[in-house]
Design a protein around this motif. Sequence first.
Motif, PDB file in Angstrom:
ATOM      1  N   LEU A  66       0.849  -1.188   0.000  1.00 14.12           N
ATOM      2  CA  LEU A  66       0.000   0.000   0.000  1.00 14.12           C
ATOM      3  C   LEU A  66       0.885   1.239   0.000  1.00 14.12           C
ATOM      4  O   LEU A  66       1.508   1.570   1.013  1.00 14.12           O
ATOM      5  CB  LEU A  66      -0.928   0.022   1.219  1.00 14.12           C
ATOM      6  CG  LEU A  66      -1.876   1.235   1.284  1.00 14.12           C
ATOM      7  CD1 LEU A  66      -2.873   1.216   0.121  1.00 14.12           C
ATOM      8  CD2 LEU A  66      -2.619   1.274   2.616  1.00 14.12           C
ATOM      9  N   TYR A  67       0.913   1.909  -1.145  1.00 11.61           N
ATOM     10  CA  TYR A  67       1.740   3.092  -1.315  1.00 11.61           C
ATOM     11  C   TYR A  67       0.888   4.354  -1.220  1.00 11.61           C
ATOM     12  O   TYR A  67      -0.328   4.331  -1.439  1.00 11.61           O
ATOM     13  CB  TYR A  67       2.450   3.049  -2.669  1.00 11.61           C
ATOM     14  CG  TYR A  67       3.530   1.995  -2.755  1.00 11.61           C
ATOM     15  CD1 TYR A  67       4.852   2.287  -2.422  1.00 11.61           C
ATOM     16  CD2 TYR A  67       3.221   0.692  -3.167  1.00 11.61           C
ATOM     17  CE1 TYR A  67       5.840   1.309  -2.499  1.00 11.61           C
ATOM     18  CE2 TYR A  67       4.201  -0.288  -3.249  1.00 11.61           C
ATOM     19  CZ  TYR A  67       5.510   0.029  -2.911  1.00 11.61           C
ATOM     20  OH  TYR A  67       6.475  -0.939  -2.983  1.00 11.61           O
ATOM     21  N   GLN A  68       1.566   5.460  -0.942  1.00 15.41           N
ATOM     22  CA  GLN A  68       0.881   6.738  -0.807  1.00 15.41           C
ATOM     23  C   GLN A  68       0.121   7.095  -2.079  1.00 15.41           C
ATOM     24  O   GLN A  68      -0.950   7.697  -2.011  1.00 15.41           O
ATOM     25  CB  GLN A  68       1.890   7.843  -0.467  1.00 15.41           C
ATOM     26  CG  GLN A  68       1.239   9.206  -0.267  1.00 15.41           C
ATOM     27  CD  GLN A  68       2.220  10.269   0.174  1.00 15.41           C
ATOM     28  OE1 GLN A  68       3.359   9.968   0.528  1.00 15.41           O
ATOM     29  NE2 GLN A  68       1.787  11.521   0.161  1.00 15.41           N
ATOM     30  N   ALA A  69       0.653   6.729  -3.247  1.00 15.22           N
ATOM     31  CA  ALA A  69      -0.013   7.056  -4.504  1.00 15.22           C
ATOM     32  C   ALA A  69      -1.425   6.488  -4.545  1.00 15.22           C
ATOM     33  O   ALA A  69      -2.367   7.161  -4.993  1.00 15.22           O
ATOM     34  CB  ALA A  69       0.792   6.524  -5.686  1.00 15.22           C
ATOM     35  N   GLU A  70      -1.603   5.263  -4.063  1.00 15.64           N
ATOM     36  CA  GLU A  70      -2.928   4.650  -4.078  1.00 15.64           C
ATOM     37  C   GLU A  70      -3.846   5.308  -3.055  1.00 15.64           C
ATOM     38  O   GLU A  70      -5.033   5.560  -3.333  1.00 15.64           O
ATOM     39  CB  GLU A  70      -2.831   3.147  -3.810  1.00 15.64           C
ATOM     40  CG  GLU A  70      -4.172   2.437  -3.922  1.00 15.64           C
ATOM     41  CD  GLU A  70      -4.071   0.936  -3.750  1.00 15.64           C
ATOM     42  OE1 GLU A  70      -5.075   0.247  -4.003  1.00 15.64           O
ATOM     43  OE2 GLU A  70      -2.991   0.446  -3.337  1.00 15.64           O
ATOM     44  N   VAL A  71      -3.317   5.595  -1.882  1.00 11.21           N
ATOM     45  CA  VAL A  71      -4.131   6.265  -0.861  1.00 11.21           C
ATOM     46  C   VAL A  71      -4.577   7.634  -1.357  1.00 11.21           C
ATOM     47  O   VAL A  71      -5.742   8.026  -1.183  1.00 11.21           O
ATOM     48  CB  VAL A  71      -3.337   6.376   0.455  1.00 11.21           C
ATOM     49  CG1 VAL A  71      -4.086   7.256   1.461  1.00 11.21           C
ATOM     50  CG2 VAL A  71      -3.097   4.991   1.042  1.00 11.21           C
ATOM     51  N   ASP A  72      -3.677   8.375  -1.980  1.00 15.04           N
ATOM     52  CA  ASP A  72      -4.036   9.688  -2.526  1.00 15.04           C
ATOM     53  C   ASP A  72      -5.137   9.553  -3.577  1.00 15.04           C
ATOM     54  O   ASP A  72      -6.073  10.358  -3.624  1.00 15.04           O
ATOM     55  CB  ASP A  72      -2.812  10.364  -3.143  1.00 15.04           C
ATOM     56  CG  ASP A  72      -1.805  10.828  -2.097  1.00 15.04           C
ATOM     57  OD1 ASP A  72      -2.176  10.888  -0.907  1.00 15.04           O
ATOM     58  OD2 ASP A  72      -0.658  11.116  -2.478  1.00 15.04           O
ATOM     59  N   TYR A  73      -5.015   8.540  -4.426  1.00 11.58           N
ATOM     60  CA  TYR A  73      -6.037   8.307  -5.458  1.00 11.58           C
ATOM     61  C   TYR A  73      -7.393   8.012  -4.821  1.00 11.58           C
ATOM     62  O   TYR A  73      -8.427   8.569  -5.220  1.00 11.58           O
ATOM     63  CB  TYR A  73      -5.617   7.138  -6.359  1.00 11.58           C
ATOM     64  CG  TYR A  73      -6.681   6.714  -7.340  1.00 11.58           C
ATOM     65  CD1 TYR A  73      -6.777   7.307  -8.593  1.00 11.58           C
ATOM     66  CD2 TYR A  73      -7.607   5.726  -7.014  1.00 11.58           C
ATOM     67  CE1 TYR A  73      -7.765   6.932  -9.498  1.00 11.58           C
ATOM     68  CE2 TYR A  73      -8.606   5.348  -7.895  1.00 11.58           C
ATOM     69  CZ  TYR A  73      -8.678   5.947  -9.140  1.00 11.58           C
ATOM     70  OH  TYR A  73      -9.668   5.589 -10.020  1.00 11.58           O
ATOM     71  N   LEU A  74      -7.407   7.149  -3.817  1.00  8.88           N
ATOM     72  CA  LEU A  74      -8.666   6.769  -3.169  1.00  8.88           C
ATOM     73  C   LEU A  74      -9.311   7.944  -2.451  1.00  8.88           C
ATOM     74  O   LEU A  74     -10.541   8.082  -2.432  1.00  8.88           O
ATOM     75  CB  LEU A  74      -8.423   5.610  -2.204  1.00  8.88           C
ATOM     76  CG  LEU A  74      -8.037   4.278  -2.857  1.00  8.88           C
ATOM     77  CD1 LEU A  74      -7.662   3.254  -1.797  1.00  8.88           C
ATOM     78  CD2 LEU A  74      -9.174   3.757  -3.725  1.00  8.88           C
TER      79      LEU A  74
END
Length: 515
Positions: free
Chosen positions: A467-475
Motif C-alpha cells: 500500500l503506497y501513498q499514490a494509491e491512498v491519494d487516489y482513493l
Amino acid sequence: MAQAQQKIDCDVLVVGGGINGAGIARDAAGRGLSVVLCEKDDLAAHTSSASTKLIHGGLRYLEYYEFNLVRKALIEREVLLRSAPHIMWPLRFIMPHDKGQRPALLIRAGLFLYDFLAKREILPGSSSIDMRSHVAGKPLKHGFTRGFIYSDGWVDDARLVVLNAMDAAEKGATILTQTACTSVNRLADSWQATLRQAPSAGAPDGQQIQVNARYLVNAAGPWTADFLNGALPQGGGKQLRLIKGSHIVVKRIFEHDNAYIFQNPDGRIVFAIPYEQDFTLIGTTDLDYKGDTNKVAIDQTEIDYLCELASYYFTNPIKPADVVWTYSGVRPLVEDEAADAKAVTRDYRFEVDQGGAPLLSVFGGKITTFRKLAEEAVDLIAKDLNTKSGAWTEQACLPGGDLFGAEPQNRAVLEFDGWVNGLQTRYHWLPPKLVRRYARAYGTRIHTLLDGRNMLSDMGEQILDNLYQAEVDYLRKHEWARGAKDILWRRSKLGLHLGAGAEQRLGEWLAAHPN
C-alpha cells in the motif's frame, strides 16, 4: 466561529449510498438531471458490502416460482460483466449431489431452465459431472460421486457501489459521504432537506447543508421504512423484513478456481467461494433480524452452522478456530407472508407518494438487479420531471471498464488476462502482483493512479505492505475514502492480508497526512 451554511438546489436528492442509491444517482445524472446523493456513513458501509458477492440469477429462487426475478437477474449477469470486467468475472459453480436431498433429475431440470431462461454469450451452460474424476471432487468426502456444474458471476460488491458513485459524479452529481439527512420538509413542488456532515478538524460540529430538491428518493436500505415514516406527516406505516446474512472467511481449503454451492437439509443454500487468492469465503445464513441495524455482527450459532455445513461436504473439517474474518449485513426485503427467511422474495418494489413534491421509496432488491432497478426508478422520476432523455446504462461501461473502447464488449471479459499482461509490460517497474491487483481494482483507471510515475520511488511512501501513498491519494481524491476501514476493507480487502495493527497504523498515517 459558525460556518456559513451551504445551500444546494437540485432536481433529485437521493438518500442512501448503497448500491440502489448509487445506481439511481448514476442513471439520473446520465439523463441530465442534477443530483445530490447523501450517505450517513461511507459508500457501501452496510448491506452493499456484506453480500455473498455474486452476480447470479438465483438458482434456488426457481423452487419458489420466482421466474420473472430469475430471468431478469439472468439477463443482467452478462450486461454487468461487460460493463465492469475488472471487478466482475465469470465463475463456475459445483453442486455435489447428496442422495438424501433433491432428486438429481429435478436438479438437472432446474439447471436446464436456468440455462435457457435468458440468452448467454459469455457464460457456458450447465452439465453433470463425475465428482470422482473432476478436480472439484478432490477436497470433498468420497461419498459425493455425482454433481453438477453451472455458471454465474463474481463481483467486488463494495467497489461496484463506488464505481456507480464515481460515474454519477463524473456526470455532474454531488456525492456527500459521512452526511446524514436529518430532516425533510415537503412543499407542493419541492423538498427542503437538512443534511449534516460528520464532524471533522475543519468543522468540529459538522457542516450543515440545505438542499432544495424537486424529487426525493428514499434508498436508505435497512432504514428505508424509518426514513419514509419520518418523511411523511401521517407516517408511511411501512415495514421491511430484515434478513441477516453472515459469512465466514477461512484459509484457502481447495486449490482450483471453481466455487461450490451446498444444499442443507433445512433448505438453505451455502456457498464456498475462492476469495482473495489465499482464502475461502463461506456463507450465507438467512435469519430474521430485529436488532440495531447499525451494529450487525455474526453470532456463534451462525459460525457453528456454517462450519458444520461445510464440514458435511469437505474431507477436512472446518472448525470455528479456523475462521480468520467474518462479516454480516441485513438485507431489507419486501415484507411478505413467507414463514421462512430463506423464502422471502428478493425482488424489489417502488412506492411513489404524490401528496406534494414526489417521493420515491425503494423496497427490496439484490445486487444483480441493481442496474435494472435504477433504470426503472429513473424512468418514473424522469416522467414526473418531464425529462425526455431515456435509459442509457445497458450500453455503458462503469469507470475503468472500458478496456477495449467506450462500449461494453464480450472480449473485455474473455480477454482480461491478456489485457493485464499488457499492463505488466507497460508498468514493468512495479511488481507484477501489484499491477494485477491494481488492474482488478481500477481497470483502465490504473492509468490515472500511475499517471506521471515511472519508477517505484514515484509511488511515495510505502505505508503498509503493498500500500503506497499514490494509491491512498487516489482513493481519497477520486473515491471518497476517508478512514482506514474505507481503504482496507471496502476499497480493497488488504485488511485480510495484513497483520494485526495495520488498520491502526494506516489510521495514524491518515491523521498525520490530512487531505
